[in-house]
Design a protein around this motif. Structure first.
Motif, mmCIF file in Angstrom:
data_model
loop_
_atom_site.group_PDB
_atom_site.id
_atom_site.type_symbol
_atom_site.label_atom_id
_atom_site.label_comp_id
_atom_site.label_asym_id
_atom_site.label_seq_id
_atom_site.Cartn_x
_atom_site.Cartn_y
_atom_site.Cartn_z
ATOM 1 N N ALA A 170 29.629 31.075 57.824
ATOM 2 C CA ALA A 170 29.501 29.631 58.019
ATOM 3 C C ALA A 170 28.064 29.380 58.474
ATOM 4 C CB ALA A 170 30.483 29.131 59.078
ATOM 5 N N PRO A 171 27.423 28.352 57.960
ATOM 6 C CA PRO A 171 26.042 28.074 58.368
ATOM 7 C C PRO A 171 25.969 27.452 59.760
ATOM 8 C CG PRO A 171 26.810 26.368 56.881
ATOM 9 C CD PRO A 171 27.921 27.390 56.969
ATOM 10 N N SER A 172 24.787 27.543 60.358
ATOM 11 C CA SER A 172 24.574 26.865 61.646
ATOM 12 C C SER A 172 23.730 25.607 61.433
ATOM 13 C CB SER A 172 23.901 27.796 62.651
ATOM 14 O OG SER A 172 22.616 28.153 62.184
ATOM 15 N N TYR A 173 23.867 25.046 60.237
ATOM 16 C CA TYR A 173 23.148 23.828 59.860
ATOM 17 C C TYR A 173 24.010 23.056 58.863
ATOM 18 C CZ TYR A 173 22.263 26.939 55.939
ATOM 19 O OH TYR A 173 22.431 27.828 54.900
ATOM 20 N N ASP A 174 23.737 21.781 58.733
ATOM 21 C CA ASP A 174 24.443 20.960 57.745
ATOM 22 C C ASP A 174 23.881 21.317 56.374
ATOM 23 O OD1 ASP A 174 25.054 18.873 55.900
ATOM 24 O OD2 ASP A 174 25.436 17.515 57.584
ATOM 25 N N PRO A 175 24.703 21.852 55.454
ATOM 26 C CA PRO A 175 24.202 22.276 54.153
ATOM 27 C C PRO A 175 23.589 21.150 53.315
ATOM 28 C CG PRO A 175 26.428 23.106 54.504
ATOM 29 C CD PRO A 175 26.121 22.156 55.620
ATOM 30 N N GLU A 176 23.995 19.927 53.563
ATOM 31 C CA GLU A 176 23.465 18.810 52.766
ATOM 32 C C GLU A 176 22.121 18.300 53.271
ATOM 33 O OE1 GLU A 176 26.190 15.784 51.699
ATOM 34 O OE2 GLU A 176 27.832 17.216 51.427
ATOM 35 N N THR A 177 21.904 18.372 54.585
ATOM 36 C CA THR A 177 20.665 17.830 55.152
ATOM 37 C C THR A 177 19.745 18.901 55.738
ATOM 38 O OG1 THR A 177 21.618 17.523 57.357
ATOM 39 C CG2 THR A 177 21.884 15.704 55.774
ATOM 40 N N GLY A 178 20.289 20.074 56.011
ATOM 41 C CA GLY A 178 19.496 21.126 56.646
ATOM 42 C C GLY A 178 19.363 20.948 58.148
ATOM 43 N N ARG A 224 22.510 37.517 71.634
ATOM 44 C CA ARG A 224 21.306 37.067 70.925
ATOM 45 C C ARG A 224 21.708 36.340 69.648
ATOM 46 N NH1 ARG A 224 16.699 37.733 74.178
ATOM 47 N NH2 ARG A 224 17.587 39.076 75.773
ATOM 48 N N TYR A 225 20.953 35.319 69.352
ATOM 49 C CA TYR A 225 21.131 34.579 68.104
ATOM 50 C C TYR A 225 20.155 35.178 67.094
ATOM 51 C CZ TYR A 225 21.130 30.556 64.924
ATOM 52 O OH TYR A 225 21.229 29.737 63.830
ATOM 53 N N ALA A 226 20.647 35.520 65.901
ATOM 54 C CA ALA A 226 19.780 36.119 64.884
ATOM 55 C C ALA A 226 19.513 35.164 63.725
ATOM 56 C CB ALA A 226 20.392 37.421 64.378
ATOM 57 N N GLY A 227 20.064 33.957 63.777
ATOM 58 C CA GLY A 227 19.771 32.962 62.767
ATOM 59 C C GLY A 227 20.888 32.789 61.760
ATOM 60 N N SER A 228 20.613 31.914 60.795
ATOM 61 C CA SER A 228 21.564 31.596 59.738
ATOM 62 C C SER A 228 20.815 31.684 58.420
ATOM 63 C CB SER A 228 22.125 30.189 59.970
ATOM 64 O OG SER A 228 23.261 29.960 59.189
ATOM 65 N N PHE A 229 21.307 32.509 57.503
ATOM 66 C CA PHE A 229 20.631 32.747 56.241
ATOM 67 C C PHE A 229 21.653 32.711 55.113
ATOM 68 C CE2 PHE A 229 18.945 35.792 53.055
ATOM 69 C CZ PHE A 229 17.757 35.142 52.746
ATOM 70 N N GLY A 245 22.103 46.386 76.439
ATOM 71 C CA GLY A 245 23.445 46.946 76.585
ATOM 72 C C GLY A 245 23.508 48.365 76.065
ATOM 73 N N GLY A 246 24.641 49.005 76.264
ATOM 74 C CA GLY A 246 24.831 50.376 75.808
ATOM 75 C C GLY A 246 25.158 50.469 74.336
ATOM 76 N N ALA A 247 25.618 49.389 73.726
ATOM 77 C CA ALA A 247 25.945 49.334 72.297
ATOM 78 C C ALA A 247 25.758 47.901 71.818
ATOM 79 C CB ALA A 247 27.383 49.789 72.066
ATOM 80 N N ILE A 248 25.537 47.753 70.504
ATOM 81 C CA ILE A 248 25.323 46.427 69.924
ATOM 82 C C ILE A 248 26.434 46.148 68.912
ATOM 83 C CG2 ILE A 248 23.789 44.968 68.556
ATOM 84 C CD1 ILE A 248 21.483 46.853 69.494
ATOM 85 N N LEU A 249 27.121 45.050 69.118
ATOM 86 C CA LEU A 249 28.137 44.603 68.181
ATOM 87 C C LEU A 249 27.535 43.440 67.390
ATOM 88 C CD1 LEU A 249 31.089 45.214 67.416
ATOM 89 C CD2 LEU A 249 31.777 43.453 69.017
ATOM 90 N N GLU A 250 27.370 43.640 66.082
ATOM 91 C CA GLU A 250 26.837 42.587 65.228
ATOM 92 C C GLU A 250 28.000 41.737 64.736
ATOM 93 O OE1 GLU A 250 23.774 42.161 61.525
ATOM 94 O OE2 GLU A 250 25.227 43.791 61.414
ATOM 95 N N VAL A 251 27.871 40.425 64.931
ATOM 96 C CA VAL A 251 28.907 39.479 64.528
ATOM 97 C C VAL A 251 28.294 38.535 63.498
ATOM 98 C CG1 VAL A 251 30.490 37.668 65.297
ATOM 99 C CG2 VAL A 251 29.986 39.604 66.812
ATOM 100 N N ARG A 252 28.875 38.543 62.304
ATOM 101 C CA ARG A 252 28.444 37.636 61.238
ATOM 102 C C ARG A 252 29.631 36.753 60.872
ATOM 103 N NH1 ARG A 252 24.341 39.702 57.647
ATOM 104 N NH2 ARG A 252 23.475 41.627 58.484
ATOM 105 N N VAL A 253 29.392 35.466 60.832
ATOM 106 C CA VAL A 253 30.441 34.536 60.416
ATOM 107 C C VAL A 253 29.934 33.820 59.162
ATOM 108 C CG1 VAL A 253 29.670 32.696 61.980
ATOM 109 C CG2 VAL A 253 32.011 32.696 61.140
ATOM 110 N N VAL A 275 25.349 32.314 56.131
ATOM 111 C CA VAL A 275 25.937 33.298 57.047
ATOM 112 C C VAL A 275 25.144 33.263 58.349
ATOM 113 C CG1 VAL A 275 26.435 35.740 57.456
ATOM 114 C CG2 VAL A 275 26.707 34.783 55.155
ATOM 115 N N THR A 276 25.851 33.100 59.469
ATOM 116 C CA THR A 276 25.205 33.049 60.779
ATOM 117 C C THR A 276 25.467 34.369 61.494
ATOM 118 O OG1 THR A 276 25.505 30.665 60.824
ATOM 119 C CG2 THR A 276 24.988 31.732 62.909
ATOM 120 N N GLN A 277 24.436 34.869 62.152
ATOM 121 C CA GLN A 277 24.436 36.221 62.707
ATOM 122 C C GLN A 277 24.149 36.199 64.218
ATOM 123 O OE1 GLN A 277 21.124 38.299 61.024
ATOM 124 N NE2 GLN A 277 21.955 40.324 61.444
#
Length: 190
Positions: free
Chosen positions: A117-125, A152-157, A107-115, A160-162
């Motif tokens: 919230a995890p993309s995994y269950d914090p108790e079980t992973g 694009r998915y950048a993962g959850s760390f 694309g012509g520009a990149i918008l980074e979106v961070r939320v 925080v999911t990116q």
């Protein structure tokens, strides 16, 4: 010669006057003007951030097309709007949190979106979202979109999911926190 110029000038003036009179005073404006007025956003393109966090995991990401903007929605069922933190802004390149790995976003520009919230269950992973790092978002098809060009998915760390959202150009956007959702709208034009 002077007389024929006068006749032509009078005829042109009469035609213009009658043409203007034929359009009713309350006629709708030209379509382009109506569209521009209806799409005025006043959003701007500066970073937008809200500090809060939730341990409630996100479950889905989806997009939608609207007349004046394209929409990006992150579903976080059970998170109230006050709990759902975020950071959204334009970046020159998307880097994965934790590793620092660059992730190509088209694309012509990149918008980074961070939320915040995890993309995994914090108790079980156990993953709650099927995204794969550096890959397009599963289930998202951008065919026919005016502004969005890539995702694009950048993962959850550390809870925080990116995401990377490739857009046509650096365009104005807004962010809305709703119960169960984070919504990012990117306008088609300034």
């Amino acid at each position: 010669m002077v007389r024929s110029r006068t006749i032509w000038a009078t005829a042109a003036l009469l035609t213009a006057t009658l043409g203007a009179a034929a359009v009713p005073a309350n006629a709708a404006p030209v379509t382009a003007t109506r569209t521009a007025a209806a799409c005025a956003t006043g959003w701007g393109s500066l970073d937008k951030t809200y500090f809060a966090g939730t341990s409630t995991p996100l479950t889905n990401v989806r997009t939608g097309r609207h007349d004046c903007y394209d929409r990006f929605v992150i579903d976080v069922p059970g998170a109230g709007s006050g709990e759902l933190g975020f950071s959204v802004g334009y970046v020159d390149e998307l880097y994965q949190d934790g590793s620092g790995r660059p992730i190509h976003v088209g694309g012509g520009a990149i918008l980074e979106v961070r939320v915040n919230a995890p993309s995994y269950d914090p108790e079980t992973g156990t993953p709650t979202y099927p995204g794969r790092v550096a890959q397009p978002l599963p289930g998202v098809n951008l065919t026919g979109y005016r502004t969005f060009q890539d995702t694009r998915y950048a993962g959850s760390f550390e809870g925080v999911t990116q995401f990377g959202l490739g857009v046509r150009a650096r365009l104005p956007f807004q962010v809305q926190r709703l119960a169960d959702h984070l919504v990012v709208d990117v306008a088609h034009t300034w």
